[in-house]
Motif scaffolding. Structure first.
Motif, PDB file in Angstrom:
ATOM      1  N   ASP A 172       0.846  -1.212   0.105  1.00  0.00           N
ATOM      2  CA  ASP A 172       0.077   0.043  -0.028  1.00  0.00           C
ATOM      3  C   ASP A 172       0.823   1.398  -0.131  1.00  0.00           C
ATOM      4  OD1 ASP A 172      -1.428  -2.352   0.756  1.00  0.00           O
ATOM      5  OD2 ASP A 172      -3.167  -0.722   1.636  1.00  0.00           O
ATOM      6  N   SER A 173       1.881   1.195   0.836  1.00  0.00           N
ATOM      7  CA  SER A 173       2.737   2.627   0.994  1.00  0.00           C
ATOM      8  C   SER A 173       3.510   2.937  -0.369  1.00  0.00           C
ATOM      9  CB  SER A 173       3.663   2.421   2.162  1.00  0.00           C
ATOM     10  OG  SER A 173       4.482   1.100   1.607  1.00  0.00           O
ATOM     11  N   LEU A 174       3.380   2.011  -1.287  1.00  0.00           N
ATOM     12  CA  LEU A 174       4.080   2.094  -2.475  1.00  0.00           C
ATOM     13  C   LEU A 174       3.120   2.355  -3.527  1.00  0.00           C
ATOM     14  CD1 LEU A 174       6.631  -0.754  -1.583  1.00  0.00           C
ATOM     15  CD2 LEU A 174       7.376   1.766  -2.135  1.00  0.00           C
ATOM     16  N   GLY A 175       1.959   2.461  -3.117  1.00  0.00           N
ATOM     17  CA  GLY A 175       0.960   2.808  -4.242  1.00  0.00           C
ATOM     18  C   GLY A 175       0.278   1.559  -4.932  1.00  0.00           C
ATOM     19  N   PHE A 176       0.511   0.412  -4.389  1.00  0.00           N
ATOM     20  CA  PHE A 176      -0.370  -0.760  -4.773  1.00  0.00           C
ATOM     21  C   PHE A 176      -1.145  -1.369  -3.905  1.00  0.00           C
ATOM     22  CE2 PHE A 176       4.015  -0.140  -6.975  1.00  0.00           C
ATOM     23  CZ  PHE A 176       3.520  -0.093  -8.348  1.00  0.00           C
ATOM     24  N   VAL A 177      -2.338  -1.353  -3.877  1.00  0.00           N
ATOM     25  CA  VAL A 177      -3.331  -1.702  -2.820  1.00  0.00           C
ATOM     26  C   VAL A 177      -3.727  -2.939  -3.050  1.00  0.00           C
ATOM     27  CG1 VAL A 177      -5.636  -0.893  -1.736  1.00  0.00           C
ATOM     28  CG2 VAL A 177      -3.912   0.764  -2.657  1.00  0.00           C
ATOM     29  N   LEU A 178      -3.575  -3.774  -1.986  1.00  0.00           N
ATOM     30  CA  LEU A 178      -4.100  -5.271  -1.989  1.00  0.00           C
ATOM     31  C   LEU A 178      -5.480  -5.271  -2.236  1.00  0.00           C
ATOM     32  CD1 LEU A 178      -3.324  -8.208  -2.155  1.00  0.00           C
ATOM     33  CD2 LEU A 178      -3.199  -8.106   0.458  1.00  0.00           C
ATOM     34  N   VAL A 179      -5.956  -5.900  -3.309  1.00  0.00           N
ATOM     35  CA  VAL A 179      -7.458  -5.923  -3.240  1.00  0.00           C
ATOM     36  C   VAL A 179      -8.144  -7.314  -2.820  1.00  0.00           C
ATOM     37  CG1 VAL A 179      -9.429  -5.916  -4.817  1.00  0.00           C
ATOM     38  CG2 VAL A 179      -7.462  -4.250  -4.986  1.00  0.00           C
ATOM     39  N   GLY A 180      -7.185  -8.264  -2.866  1.00  0.00           N
ATOM     40  CA  GLY A 180      -7.480  -9.789  -2.550  1.00  0.00           C
ATOM     41  C   GLY A 180      -7.114 -10.665  -3.538  1.00  0.00           C
ATOM     42  N   GLY A 181      -7.472 -11.970  -3.521  1.00  0.00           N
ATOM     43  CA  GLY A 181      -6.971 -13.166  -4.125  1.00  0.00           C
ATOM     44  C   GLY A 181      -7.879 -14.009  -4.797  1.00  0.00           C
ATOM     45  N   ARG A 182      -7.589 -14.756  -5.927  1.00  0.00           N
ATOM     46  CA  ARG A 182      -8.612 -15.440  -6.733  1.00  0.00           C
ATOM     47  C   ARG A 182      -7.869 -16.907  -7.131  1.00  0.00           C
ATOM     48  NH1 ARG A 182      -8.333 -12.209 -10.691  1.00  0.00           N
ATOM     49  NH2 ARG A 182      -7.446 -13.350 -12.244  1.00  0.00           N
ATOM     50  N   LEU A 183      -8.424 -17.948  -7.093  1.00  0.00           N
ATOM     51  CA  LEU A 183      -7.900 -19.141  -7.688  1.00  0.00           C
ATOM     52  C   LEU A 183      -8.196 -19.110  -9.135  1.00  0.00           C
ATOM     53  CD1 LEU A 183      -6.644 -21.702  -6.629  1.00  0.00           C
ATOM     54  CD2 LEU A 183      -8.910 -22.743  -6.686  1.00  0.00           C
ATOM     55  N   ASP A 184      -7.039 -19.248  -9.967  1.00  0.00           N
ATOM     56  CA  ASP A 184      -7.240 -19.332 -11.315  1.00  0.00           C
ATOM     57  C   ASP A 184      -6.647 -20.422 -12.276  1.00  0.00           C
ATOM     58  OD1 ASP A 184      -7.869 -18.361 -14.010  1.00  0.00           O
ATOM     59  OD2 ASP A 184      -8.001 -16.346 -13.351  1.00  0.00           O
ATOM     60  N   TYR A 185      -6.826 -20.637 -13.284  1.00  0.00           N
ATOM     61  CA  TYR A 185      -6.100 -21.789 -14.104  1.00  0.00           C
ATOM     62  C   TYR A 185      -5.157 -21.160 -15.257  1.00  0.00           C
ATOM     63  CZ  TYR A 185      -9.083 -24.802 -11.154  1.00  0.00           C
ATOM     64  OH  TYR A 185      -9.416 -25.279 -10.237  1.00  0.00           O
ATOM     65  N   LEU A 186      -4.018 -21.410 -15.121  1.00  0.00           N
ATOM     66  CA  LEU A 186      -3.238 -21.013 -16.251  1.00  0.00           C
ATOM     67  C   LEU A 186      -2.398 -22.214 -16.703  1.00  0.00           C
ATOM     68  CD1 LEU A 186      -1.658 -17.386 -15.815  1.00  0.00           C
ATOM     69  CD2 LEU A 186      -3.373 -18.136 -17.072  1.00  0.00           C
ATOM     70  N   HIS A 187      -1.880 -22.431 -17.970  1.00  0.00           N
ATOM     71  CA  HIS A 187      -1.045 -23.328 -18.185  1.00  0.00           C
ATOM     72  C   HIS A 187      -1.260 -24.707 -17.753  1.00  0.00           C
ATOM     73  CE1 HIS A 187       2.892 -24.005 -19.964  1.00  0.00           C
ATOM     74  NE2 HIS A 187       3.460 -24.229 -18.549  1.00  0.00           N
ATOM     75  N   GLY A 188      -2.715 -25.136 -17.651  1.00  0.00           N
ATOM     76  CA  GLY A 188      -3.161 -26.536 -17.281  1.00  0.00           C
ATOM     77  C   GLY A 188      -2.980 -26.646 -15.843  1.00  0.00           C
ATOM     78  N   ARG A 189      -2.806 -25.544 -14.847  1.00  0.00           N
ATOM     79  CA  ARG A 189      -2.827 -25.943 -13.484  1.00  0.00           C
ATOM     80  C   ARG A 189      -3.435 -24.864 -12.814  1.00  0.00           C
ATOM     81  NH1 ARG A 189       1.899 -26.054 -10.272  1.00  0.00           N
ATOM     82  NH2 ARG A 189       0.275 -25.237  -8.994  1.00  0.00           N
ATOM     83  N   PRO A 190      -3.848 -25.160 -11.438  1.00  0.00           N
ATOM     84  CA  PRO A 190      -4.310 -23.999 -10.944  1.00  0.00           C
ATOM     85  C   PRO A 190      -3.098 -23.133 -10.331  1.00  0.00           C
ATOM     86  CG  PRO A 190      -4.270 -26.128  -9.514  1.00  0.00           C
ATOM     87  CD  PRO A 190      -3.975 -26.295 -10.830  1.00  0.00           C
ATOM     88  N   VAL A 191      -3.545 -21.647 -10.312  1.00  0.00           N
ATOM     89  CA  VAL A 191      -2.483 -20.740  -9.786  1.00  0.00           C
ATOM     90  C   VAL A 191      -3.079 -19.916  -8.811  1.00  0.00           C
ATOM     91  CG1 VAL A 191      -1.305 -21.197 -12.291  1.00  0.00           C
ATOM     92  CG2 VAL A 191      -2.782 -19.272 -11.821  1.00  0.00           C
ATOM     93  N   ALA A 192      -2.213 -19.077  -8.226  1.00  0.00           N
ATOM     94  CA  ALA A 192      -2.827 -18.171  -7.489  1.00  0.00           C
ATOM     95  C   ALA A 192      -3.014 -16.584  -8.324  1.00  0.00           C
ATOM     96  CB  ALA A 192      -1.825 -18.066  -6.206  1.00  0.00           C
ATOM     97  N   ALA A 193      -3.872 -15.941  -8.201  1.00  0.00           N
ATOM     98  CA  ALA A 193      -3.833 -14.719  -8.680  1.00  0.00           C
ATOM     99  C   ALA A 193      -4.174 -13.931  -7.462  1.00  0.00           C
ATOM    100  CB  ALA A 193      -5.172 -14.643  -9.557  1.00  0.00           C
ATOM    101  N   ILE A 194      -3.166 -12.683  -7.366  1.00  0.00           N
ATOM    102  CA  ILE A 194      -3.080 -11.947  -6.157  1.00  0.00           C
ATOM    103  C   ILE A 194      -3.345 -10.677  -6.953  1.00  0.00           C
ATOM    104  CG2 ILE A 194      -2.020 -10.905  -4.438  1.00  0.00           C
ATOM    105  CD1 ILE A 194      -2.225 -13.905  -4.195  1.00  0.00           C
TER     106      ILE A 194
END
Ligand SMILES: [Zn+2]
Lengths: 260, 179
Positions: A172-194
């Motif tokens: 946050d202090s650097l101007g990038f505010v955390l909004v949340g996380g999501r489970l997603d699929y890329l490259h044929g596998r589950p990945v973390a999307a922050i």
């Protein structure tokens, strides 16, 4: 004109919306009636305060991208976007892999460069998938599964849903505010999307473990107004996707690496 | 590339025509939606939905003022959206709202040019929707009475009396907040 006739016309008078004769009658009444002209002055002042203080909003860039994307989706000849989307995606991948596998075979026969070619082509597929995922996350109502600006809420949420624990630094202090996380699929596998937000722009950061993660120096890819930044660290693959300025995305990578 | 990322081939020139005519008024659309929903992210959903509706009805758009046309659709969409959203307003979705609002509030604070702007905005947000929308259309969007009449679907006389009443309410709130 009597006062009772003038009062309902005062706002129209202020806005220049009266007919010429009406406007003239109001003006001549105001010149002789102190109570109406006091009322007029009060209304005029209030209207000018309001008009001076309130300004038109600027539609966020994220909204612009969303609108354009959804219009294209809607203008596409086929309906039922959800069903079509997954099948289209599969066929796209299949189509892309067909010529690539021949190329890969050729490389193998010729000798050398197969790994490089394979890596390049799978990277191309990730670029497409990451972009699709990013755009989809903006279009739908599914930007985050776990909405929170607290990394101690977001990080544990992935436990049990995914086979690794993603880095979720607070920036946050650097101007990038955390909004949340999501489970997603890329490259044929589950990945973390922050999901982070920079002013009005959304940044999706995808990560997953990869023994051959790379490159150490982030690689930037620009597609269609979006920017992707790709790097690897500690056997983890990172892909950041956004429509922020490339410099901001670079700053994001630096901030992320320093904070994690 | 655009086509592969976003979908199949776009419907060519017609969509481009629509975008060129309508998208320049996205700020106006967003402004109205934000004041009607009083929520930045709800407003974005409304504008997106309204844009799609507008696109679907583009064939029926016969000249006229595209800004007024779009605002009319945005207003309808916002009202539908609000009636749909009201039953879930206090549910889990609020969590999403809070985080995002907090982030948005920071940005807004940074942008708040003057104290007066904040005071007037707050006063406007307190007005009933009927008053709020007419002040937005006249004093922010700068529409003529005739144009407002078209957006609201009421006679010009009604526009004048509603506007006078709305401004009177705003004045009352503002004079109260000065003390
Ligand atoms: Zn008088």
């Amino acid at each position: 004109m009597r006062c009772d006739d003038v009062l309902p016309l005062l706002d129209g008078y202020i806005d220049g919306e009266l007919s010429m004769p009406e406007s003239e009658s109001v003006a001549s009444h105001l010149a002789v009636c102190s109570s109406c002209s006091t009322e007029y002055a009060a209304r005029l002042e209030s209207v000018s305060v309001t008009r001076g203080a309130l300004q038109r909003d600027v539609a966020p860039d994220m909204l612009r991208s969303r609108v354009r994307a959804s219009l294209r989706e809607a203008a596409a000849p086929r309906a039922a976007p959800v069903v079509v989307e997954s099948s289209r995606r599969r066929s796209l991948v299949a189509n892309r892999w067909f010529p690539i596998s021949i190329a890969a075979l050729f490389c193998l026969v010729v000798g050398g460069g197969w790994l490089a070619a394979h890596r390049q082509s799978s990277e191309g597929a990730i670029v497409e998938e990451a972009l699709e995922s990013h755009v989809r996350s903006l279009i739908g109502e599914h930007l985050v599964d776990v909405p929170s600006s607290d990394q101690h809420t977001v990080k544990p949420w992935f436990a049990g849903k995914i086979d690794f624990s993603p880095q979720v630094p607070k920036l946050d202090s650097l101007g990038f505010v955390l909004v949340g996380g999501r489970l997603d699929y890329l490259h044929g596998r589950p990945v973390a999307a922050i999901v982070y937000q920079r002013r009005r722009h959304v940044i999706n950061l995808y990560s997953w473990p990869e023994t051959d993660a790379g490159p150490a120096t982030p690689e930037q890819i620009d597609r269609n107004g979006y920017h992707l930044l790709h790097w690897g660290r500690d056997n983890t693959e990172y892909w950041a996707v956004s429509d922020v300025a490339p410099a901001d995305l670079r700053a994001f990578e630096v901030a992320f690496e320093q904070a994690r | 590339m655009a086509a592969t990322v976003i979908g199949a081939e776009a419907a060519g020139g017609r969509l481009e025509e629509f975008e060129a005519m309508v998208l320049p008024f996205l700020d106006d659309a967003y402004t109205l939606a934000r004041h009607l929903t009083r929520h930045e992210f709800d407003a974005q959903d409304v504008v997106q939905e309204a844009s799609l509706r507008a696109w679907r009805h583009f064939d029926g758009f016969r000249g006229g003022n595209p800004r007024v046309w779009l605002l009319t659709i945005v207003r309808h969409t916002a009202y539908t959206w609000l009636s749909r959203a009201s039953h879930r307003a206090t549910e889990a979705l609020d969590d999403v709202g809070d985080d995002v609002i907090a982030a948005a509030a920071q940005a807004d604070d940074a942008l708040a040019v003057s104290e007066q702007r904040a005071v007037v905005s707050r006063a406007l947000a307190q007005l009933p929707r009927e008053s709020r929308e007419i002040v937005v259309l006249r004093d922010i969007e700068d529409l003529s009475y005739q144009e407002i009449a078209r957006v609201l679907g009421v006679p010009i006389g009604t526009v004048m009396s509603r506007l006078a009443r709305a401004r009177q309410r705003l004045r009352t709130i503002l004079s109260g907040s000065e003390r």
